[in-house]
Design an enzyme around this catalytic site. Structure first.
Site, PDB file in Angstrom:
ATOM      1  N   SER A  10      34.196 -21.868 -15.812  1.00  0.00           N
ATOM      2  CA  SER A  10      35.383 -21.396 -15.095  1.00  0.00           C
ATOM      3  C   SER A  10      36.568 -21.115 -16.014  1.00  0.00           C
ATOM      4  CB  SER A  10      35.801 -22.401 -14.017  1.00  0.00           C
ATOM      5  OG  SER A  10      36.151 -23.636 -14.612  1.00  0.00           O
ATOM      6  N   GLY A  11      36.491 -21.543 -17.276  1.00  0.00           N
ATOM      7  CA  GLY A  11      37.568 -21.291 -18.222  1.00  0.00           C
ATOM      8  C   GLY A  11      37.450 -19.926 -18.872  1.00  0.00           C
ATOM      9  N   TYR A  12      38.404 -19.628 -19.737  1.00  0.00           N
ATOM     10  CA  TYR A  12      38.442 -18.319 -20.395  1.00  0.00           C
ATOM     11  C   TYR A  12      37.176 -18.071 -21.219  1.00  0.00           C
ATOM     12  CZ  TYR A  12      39.855 -14.477 -23.401  1.00  0.00           C
ATOM     13  OH  TYR A  12      39.891 -13.289 -24.074  1.00  0.00           O
ATOM     14  N   CYS A 147      38.388 -18.824 -33.187  1.00  0.00           N
ATOM     15  CA  CYS A 147      38.835 -17.497 -33.607  1.00  0.00           C
ATOM     16  C   CYS A 147      39.768 -17.564 -34.817  1.00  0.00           C
ATOM     17  CB  CYS A 147      39.482 -16.756 -32.442  1.00  0.00           C
ATOM     18  SG  CYS A 147      40.859 -17.622 -31.669  1.00  0.00           S
TER      19      CYS A 147
END
Length: 180
Positions: A10-12, A147
């Protein structure tokens, strides 16, 4: 075809992973978990997946065996789940920071908490294929690179290899990110 489950979908990061894997020709997404959203359509949380998927969230307790499990749980959570997850799939790919470092003593300094499963730290391969391609081919435990870390490491690696970095001085990378 590989059956894949995504924990913490459900997260990014979980939502982006679902989006990417929906187009993968050799992957079937078997389950996507979210404790808070169990029973709801994945597209109800990730509207960009409307008309692309009829997947519904399930709970971690309902997780079925899979070929690969991606853990998109928040930082600090996956380390407490790994024993259970390893019973469900032969390959685990963790997207959090929980297994990125090899030394348990570094976790309080960099992440503000102790590591709950330090004996597993050396078992994970750091997921930068440009640097660890051979190890990743045979890995069953993979820690995804963040990232900022990946962009910093890949940018600095050639300089360190060429020995043009002054090791008597600290290397500082200032990076910023944003999303909407």
């Amino acid at each position: 075809m590989m059956n894949v489950s995504i924990i913490g979908g459900s997260g990014y990061a979980g939502g982006e992973l679902v989006r990417l894997l929906l187009d993968h020709p050799e992957v079937t997404i078997q389950q996507v978990t979210s404790e808070r959203n169990a029973g709801k359509f994945v597209r109800s949380v990730h509207p960009n997946l409307r008309k692309r998927s009829d997947l519904k969230f399930s709970t971690l307790a309902d997780l079925q065996p899979a070929d690969i499990i991606f853990s998109a749980l928040p930082h600090g959570v996956a380390m407490g789940q790994m024993a259970e997850l390893r019973q469900k799939a032969p390959i685990i790919i963790d997207l959090s920071a929980d297994f990125r470092l090899r030394n348990a003593a570094d976790y309080p300094k960099w992440y503000g908490h102790d590591h709950e499963d330090p004996e597993l730290l050396g078992s994970f391969v750091y997921g930068i294929p440009e640097l660890h391609r051979q190890e990743l081919r045979d890995a069953d435990l993979i820690s995804s690179a963040g990232c900022m870390a990946a962009s910093s490491i890949l940018g600095l690696y050639p300089l360190f290899q060429a020995k043009v970095v002054d090791l008597s001085r600290p290397v500082v990378v200032e990076a910023k990110t944003g999303s909407s």
